[in-house]
Design a protein around this motif. Structure first.
Motif, PDB file in Angstrom:
ATOM      1  N   SER A  75       6.714  -2.894   8.813  1.00  0.00           N
ATOM      2  CA  SER A  75       6.797  -1.351   8.133  1.00  0.00           C
ATOM      3  C   SER A  75       5.511  -0.914   7.836  1.00  0.00           C
ATOM      4  N   GLU A  76       4.713  -1.611   7.204  1.00  0.00           N
ATOM      5  CA  GLU A  76       3.260  -1.084   6.885  1.00  0.00           C
ATOM      6  C   GLU A  76       2.619  -0.628   8.133  1.00  0.00           C
ATOM      7  N   ARG A 134       3.927   2.835   9.087  1.00  0.00           N
ATOM      8  CA  ARG A 134       3.668   3.741   8.245  1.00  0.00           C
ATOM      9  C   ARG A 134       2.178   3.997   8.409  1.00  0.00           C
ATOM     10  N   LEU A 135       1.346   3.020   8.673  1.00  0.00           N
ATOM     11  CA  LEU A 135      -0.195   3.521   8.835  1.00  0.00           C
ATOM     12  C   LEU A 135      -0.266   4.306  10.075  1.00  0.00           C
ATOM     13  N   LYS A 156       0.870  -1.197   0.084  1.00  0.00           N
ATOM     14  CA  LYS A 156      -0.047  -0.010  -0.094  1.00  0.00           C
ATOM     15  C   LYS A 156       1.005   1.128   0.034  1.00  0.00           C
ATOM     16  N   SER A 157       0.838   2.245  -0.750  1.00  0.00           N
ATOM     17  CA  SER A 157       1.322   3.400  -1.049  1.00  0.00           C
ATOM     18  C   SER A 157       0.930   4.436   0.159  1.00  0.00           C
ATOM     19  N   THR A 158       1.749   5.299   0.310  1.00  0.00           N
ATOM     20  CA  THR A 158       1.232   6.512   1.449  1.00  0.00           C
ATOM     21  C   THR A 158       0.017   6.986   0.906  1.00  0.00           C
ATOM     22  N   VAL A 174      -3.046  -5.231   7.375  1.00  0.00           N
ATOM     23  CA  VAL A 174      -1.650  -4.985   7.410  1.00  0.00           C
ATOM     24  C   VAL A 174      -0.621  -6.107   7.181  1.00  0.00           C
ATOM     25  N   ILE A 228      -2.702   4.908   1.558  1.00  0.00           N
ATOM     26  CA  ILE A 228      -3.145   4.724   2.966  1.00  0.00           C
ATOM     27  C   ILE A 228      -3.813   5.918   3.293  1.00  0.00           C
ATOM     28  N   SER A 260       2.790  -6.138   7.043  1.00  0.00           N
ATOM     29  CA  SER A 260       4.128  -6.041   7.540  1.00  0.00           C
ATOM     30  C   SER A 260       4.485  -5.052   8.827  1.00  0.00           C
TER      31      SER A 260
END
Ligand code: LLP
Length: 415
Positions: A127-128, A131-132, A105-107, A123, A110, A125
């Motif tokens: 990292s995701e 970021r979320l 999923k790109s920023t 979700v 999101i 990962s």
């Protein structure tokens, strides 16, 4: 269901397919709404007594007309891009019934999901998740999180569409999922909503679903012990359909397994079916342009049709088998034909070795093409993409007009 012969002529509900091909041209995808609707009801019936929500996997067939009708039935949606979210919104779908899957999923995607207040980010990962959390904080919102678990279950399907093995890029292993849940539950910017998995597509057996469900429920119990409660459990899609004589997944047996497993729990079930809702509802209509019968023994008989791998890539990509039948039954002698397209690749075939009586100009129906058909089409060989038609009772409507060469060339410049 949606297709039957009337007086020897194949019809979609009350509409002869030849009439559609004459009016709209070929190649054209035709969808029977009644077939989708009936399949939706069959799935609901199989889940009777289970608190559930069907989140249709938009990727299988994302035509707005189909999404709008599913939204009216109260369906939720499983999306994998901002583009699919935009489709759902335009079709009148409720963002509060949307789950967002996908490893990348790109920023921007999101942010779009957060602003729309979607029901859950599935979700995939650590990292995701980070970021979320950061994006939710930035927007002053709380993002609802489900963690996609990779239960390491063999779904016994084509390797390109198996997603629940530990070798696959999807989800996180159970131990890591527990860590992500504790991180999410400790964050003021995230709310723990559910747990999910998706073990693959075109799965014919109930056992892999049962194994995945058991693995997820084990985690639900561990989380419960840590005081982390969930409101839903999402077992993904993947319900197999019959392309030929093979059996489809037995939805009633799956329903029974689910009913038993969730009986004592206060968890809403989510499912993300794509193919099983729309595959049977679709045919790809194509006309025979040229016949090239074998010039000598040991050669093959080719029927060159006006649809190609750019229109339906499943045979080339997954060695998929689709039934092919003439729309008007032919009386002549049969031969073994390879049904091939105009694209300049030997992998460009729709079907091999089919015993058919064919003449040039015949209209053929490639069956079970409603899922992953048009959506995977491309402009390869600068071929405009096919039209899409929706049939409802005695009526049909063009729900995506055929592309023109100008449509295809419009984004290009000479630099
Ligand atoms: N949920 C997730 C997270 C998925 O990745 C998929 C499909 C589905 C649900 C829906 O699965 P279904 O119920 O349709 O089996 N292009 C391939 C199929 C790719 C499936 C990708 N993921 C084909 O033509 O067979």
């Amino acid at each position: 269901m949606g297709y039957a012969r009337r007086g020897g002529e194949l019809c979609a509900e009350g509409v002869p397919l030849e009439r559609i091909a004459t009016a709209v041209g070929t190649p054209v995808y035709v969808y029977s709404w009644r077939s989708v609707h009936e399949q939706y009801r069959r799935i609901e019936h199989a889940l009777a007594g289970v608190d559930h929500r069907i989140c249709y996997a938009v990727k299988a067939n994302s035509n707005l007309a189909i999404l709008a009708r599913l939204a009216k039935l109260g369906a939720g949606f499983d999306i994998v891009s901002g583009g699919e979210l935009e489709r759902v919104l335009r079709a009148g779908g409720d963002p509060k019934r949307v789950v967002f899957s996908g490893v990348g999923k790109s920023t921007a995607d999101i942010d779009f999901g957060i602003k729309c207040g979607i029901d859950a980010f599935n979700v995939e990962s650590a990292s995701e998740l980070a970021r979320l959390e950061a994006r939710a904080r930035l927007h002053g919102c709380t993002a609802r999180v489900s963690v996609r678990v990779n239960p390491d279950v063999d779904a016994n399907t084509h390797p390109y569409i198996a997603t629940g093995l530990k070798e696959s890029k999807f989800g996180v292993p159970p131990a890591e999922a527990l860590e992500l849940f504790s991180r999410a539950s400790a964050s003021p910017d995230l709310a723990v909503a559910g747990i999910d998995c998706h073990i693959g597509s075109q799965i014919a057996d109930v056992e892999p679903f049962e194994a995945a469900l058991t693995a997820l429920l084990r985690l639900v119990d561990v989380l419960g012990g840590e005081g982390i409660g969930l409101d839903h459990i999402d077992i993904g899609g993947g319900f197999g359909v019959a392309y030929g004589n093979e059996p489809a997944l037995d939805l009633d047996v799956l329903g029974e397994v689910i009913r038993r497993s969730l009986a004592e729990r206060r968890l809403q079930l989510r499912i993300e079916p794509g193919r099983s809702l729309v595959a049977d509802a679709g045919v790809l209509l194509t006309r025979v342009e040229y016949l090239k019968p074998a010039p000598a023994p040991g050669h093959r008989n080719f029927a060159v049709v006006d649809a190609a791998m750019n229109d339906l890539i499943r045979p080339a990509l997954y060695q998929a088998w689709h039934a092919v039948e003439p729309v008007l039954a032919n009386s002549g002698g049969t031969r073994q034909w390879d049904i091939v397209g105009p694209v300049c690749e030997s992998g460009d075939f729709l079907a091999l070795d089919r015993e058919l009586a064919l003449n040039e100009g015949d209209l053929l129906a490639v069956r079970t093409a409603g899922a992953y058909g048009f959506v995977q089409s491309s402009n390869y060989n600068t071929r405009p993409r096919a039209a899409e038609v929706l049939v409802d009772g005695e009526e049909f409507a063009v729900v995506r007009r055929r592309e023109t060469i100008s449509d295809v060339l419009r984004p290009e410049t000479f630099g």
